[in-house]
Each structure stands twice: as C-alpha cells, then as structure tokens.
Design an enzyme around this catalytic site. Structure first.
Site, PDB file in Angstrom:
ATOM      1  N   LYS A   1      -6.937 -70.392  66.536  1.00 15.17           N
ATOM      2  CA  LYS A   1      -6.152 -71.606  66.787  1.00 15.17           C
ATOM      3  C   LYS A   1      -5.255 -72.025  65.604  1.00 15.17           C
ATOM      4  O   LYS A   1      -4.174 -71.492  65.456  1.00 15.17           O
ATOM      5  CB  LYS A   1      -7.077 -72.731  67.241  1.00 15.17           C
TER       6      LYS A   1
ATOM      7  N   ASP B   1     -19.098 -70.774  64.975  1.00 18.23           N
ATOM      8  CA  ASP B   1     -17.845 -70.561  65.696  1.00 18.23           C
ATOM      9  C   ASP B   1     -16.954 -71.746  65.355  1.00 18.23           C
ATOM     10  O   ASP B   1     -17.101 -72.843  65.888  1.00 18.23           O
ATOM     11  CB  ASP B   1     -18.132 -70.490  67.195  1.00 18.23           C
TER      12      ASP B   1
ATOM     13  N   TYR C   1     -19.253 -72.610  73.998  1.00 16.36           N
ATOM     14  CA  TYR C   1     -18.414 -71.538  74.547  1.00 16.36           C
ATOM     15  C   TYR C   1     -17.840 -70.764  73.374  1.00 16.36           C
ATOM     16  O   TYR C   1     -17.320 -71.366  72.427  1.00 16.36           O
ATOM     17  CB  TYR C   1     -17.290 -72.154  75.391  1.00 16.36           C
TER      18      TYR C   1
END
Ligand code: HOZ
Length: 425
Positions: free
Chosen positions: A270, A242, A147
C-alpha cells in the site's frame, strides 16, 4: 441530492459483468453487501474521486490505504515523470531498490533485510514460506477476521471480501493445507496460551494484523501483542506482523512503533507503492538470509523492484518525512473523531479510530474481535453507506473494511461529512 449511479457507470458495469467475474477485479468493489452498483472512476485528485458521469465523491477509501497524501500527489507525479523516460521495467538491479531498502530499514528497526514484491498477498505468502523454511515446522496460527491477502493457507476464517461475501473459508483450498492453519479469536489471551501449550514446538508462525482492519477496525487489548511476542519467543515460533495496512500509515515504523513490539518478519504494501502495485517483506537477517539465492527458500518475481513503483513509493515516503505527515494525520484524526462523535451522539454506533484509519459499527460495542464485529447491523450499515454515497461521501462498501483519510482531506471535508453522517444515521 443525487439519484444514484449515473448512466455511463451503469453502461460500463453491464459490459464489465459480461467479461470480468462480478464485473470487478477485486470482490469488495462489487457493492454486493451494500446494494446498488459501483460507480466507475474517471479521475482521482486530493480527497475526491470523479466518476465517468461527472459526479464527485469525498473519498474515505483512499484506494484501500495507499493514498496517504491524497490522490495524485504532486511529489509522486513528479517522481514518476522523472524516472519514466528511463524505462518502465528493468528486470534486473537498480539504485532505486537500494534506496527503498535503506528507507524501509531506517523507518522500521526490526527490518534488517527486506525484499520487494508486487502486492501484500505476495508479501504475506512469502513470510509464511520463510517461517516454515526457517523453523522446519508446518503449523500457522492466524486470527479470525484477519485478512492477509488471498494466500491459500491464510484464507481460513478470513476478513475483508471473503467475510463480506459470507465465504471466509475459500473453495479451492485443499483440506490438508487448511488443516495446517489454526485460527483463534483475536484478543483471546487464554486461547493462544492453550494452543501453544497443546502444539508446543509444531507452530512455525503466528501471523496477525496488529490492528485488525479487515473486519471493520478493532484494536489489540493492552498486553495482547506482548503476550504473542512472549509465546513466540518461548516456543521458537516466528511472529509475523501483517503491516500491509498499518505500515507507514500509523507511524513511520507502523504498528510496531506504536505498540513497541518487534516482529520477526513483517509484510508491507500500500503506502510504500505511492499508488502503484507494490509489496515488501522483511525482518530478522538470520531468517531473511534463508531466501534464495543465499538459502533454500525460493521466492522470485519478474516485476519485483519495479522502478516506477519504487520511485512513486520513495517520493511518497520522503514527502511524509519532510512534512511530518504522520503527526499531521493524527491531528486531523482527532478533529475527525471529535466531530464524528458529535454527529453520532447517543445513537447505537461504535466508532473506532487509530491514526488515519477509522470505522463505524452499527452496534453499541464493545468490539474487540470478529464475533463482536459481526454483531453490527449490516442492514443499517448498507443503508448508511447508500445515503452517504447519494450525498457524495464514499465509505468502503462493506461493514468489514476500514475507512481511511489522507493529508488532502481538509477540515471542511470532515465537517461536510459530519453533516451527511447526522442525516444518514
Ligand atoms: N481486500 C482489500 C481491502 N481490504 C480490497 C481490495 C480492492 O478491492 O481493491
């Protein structure tokens, strides 16, 4: 034992559902896959969340990754207090941007140039545009269950919320665009070689989570990342990691450091925001130099480089460096792993951990890709989740998310969790 969601959370959720789709601002939070209703948080401190009814939860979601020092860590709060009197947004250059660029490029050697954005989604989206602009090609290769945020070209066989809610290919994405994304099973060497052989020089980029953490958590097989690096070199495609989850969490240099692979471009988020909204993407200077205003690939953002987010992120990274946080997390992780495995015993549960990320699948395993992950008994997971929650232990509300712990989680937190685990399993 608690009885379930408190009355104030229930009241807020019913109001929220009238005004916010599903009552949530991000689908995974709706508890649809596990049953019940989400609790509403009033306060987050250390390893604990306190809800609006006064219930406390030992938190293994850690705001989906950013809270690596724990919630509301002092160095981050101090940094925020120090910068806040100067203003909340400048919309133009500040010294913090230079400091953050220096910090990231010193920790991640592949990052020769970096640009700040506001979320991981923006970061991966920008990497894709840049890779297409650089190569002049259209095809993107991604892996099933990975994702990369809610980017049109990447919501194809996607993990996380789309997988949890049974819609891995989102509605609203033009077929013509989705057709430009080829998906392959993770860890399948042959499938990748075949695709490159077939498409040759039409592939602009291969994008992946080097440690897929949006279909639970599984690891790259030895040699898989090396093979992707080799094929991208051979066919002139851009290798995009990613590292929104793994970056600055698994090691200072993220998965690239752990596995010794240099990506051409990488997306971050994050941890580098210290709990404030942030993202970043960076990599080879010759590719990054194609960005506007130096080059023809457009990308921009009003709040990019926001001073509060950067101050919080820098404070978090500096603290991690000061206390050698990554080594400490690994030590804690070994302890957690040992007592969790004892609690699991011979039950048909497959436990995975890397650094401060972990996951329990309700299958014997092995789990090496999305098809294996889908063998997990999600009904058992849901029951497990609810039992843990009733005992005050909060795991991600989906089998297809990863759990995190932070430096604020103590050995006694882990021991309490292992006792709950024994009962819940
Ligand atoms: N997709 C995110 C985790 N993989 C969840 C974000 C959220 O709900 O906050």
């Amino acid at each position: 034992m608690r009885k379930g969601i408190g009355s104030e959370s229930a009241r807020l959720f019913s109001q929220a559902k009238k005004l916010i789709p599903g009552g949530v601002n991000s689908p995974a939070r709706a508890f649809r896959a596990v049953g019940g209703q989400p609790f509403f948080v009033a306060k987050a401190r250390g390893s604990t969340l306190t809800d609006v009814d006064g219930n406390e939860y030992l938190d293994y979601v850690c705001t989906w990754g950013p809270a690596i020092l724990g919630h509301a860590p002092r160095p981050v709060l101090r940094a925020l207090r120090a910068v806040e009197p100067n203003g909340t947004s400048f919309g133009t250059c500040s010294a913090l941007e230079v400091r953050m660029a220096q910090m990231i490029s010193s920790l991640v050697p592949s990052v020769e140039k970096i640009r700040m954005v506001n979320s991981g989604t923006e970061a991966t989206m920008s990497c894709i545009r840049l890779a297409r602009g650089f190569t002049g090609r259209d095809l993107i290769v991604k892996f099933e269950g990975c994702y990369h945020g809610h980017v049109d070209s990447l919501l194809v066989r996607a993990g996380s919320g789309p997988l949890t809610h049974g819609q891995p290919d989102s509605a609203g994405i033009p077929k013509a665009l989705a057709a430009l994304t080829k998906t392959l099973p993770f860890n399948d060497f042959e499938a990748v070689r075949e695709l490159f052989k077939r498409e040759k020089r039409s592939i602009a980029a291969v994008i992946l989570e080097p440690v897929p953490a949006n279909a639970g958590l599984y690891l790259p097989q030895p040699g898989f990342l090396e093979e992707l690096r080799h094929l991208c070199n051979r066919y002139g495609a851009i290798l995009i990691f990613d590292e929104v989850m793994t970056g600055f969490r698994l090691a200072p240099g993220g998965a690239q450091e752990i596995f010794g692979i240099r990506a051409d471009l990488a997306a971050f988020g994050k941890v580098i925001g210290g709990g404030l909204p942030v993202g970043a993407f960076g990599g080879r200077a010759d590719i990054m130099d194609l960005l506007s205003p130096d080059g023809p690939v457009y990308q921009a953002g009003t709040l990019s480089g926001n001073p509060l987010a950067l101050a919080a992120g820098l404070a978090q990274l500096e603290e991690l460096q000061r206390i050698d946080g990554w080594k400490r997390l690994e030590r804690k992780g070994r302890h957690l792993e040992q007592i969790f495995l004892e609690a699991i015993g011979k039950k048909p549960v497959c436990f995975h951990r890397i650094g401060s990320m972990f996951c329990l699948y309700f299958t014997r395993g092995p789990v090496r890709n999305l098809d294996d992950a889908k063998k997990s008994n999600t009904k058992h997971f849901a029951k497990f989740f609810r039992t843990c929650l009733q005992q005050g232990v909060y795991f991600p509300p989906s089998q297809f998310e990863t759990a995190f712990f932070s430096l604020a989680h103590s050995h006694s937190d882990f021991e309490k969790t292992a006792t709950v685990l024994t009962e819940a399993l």
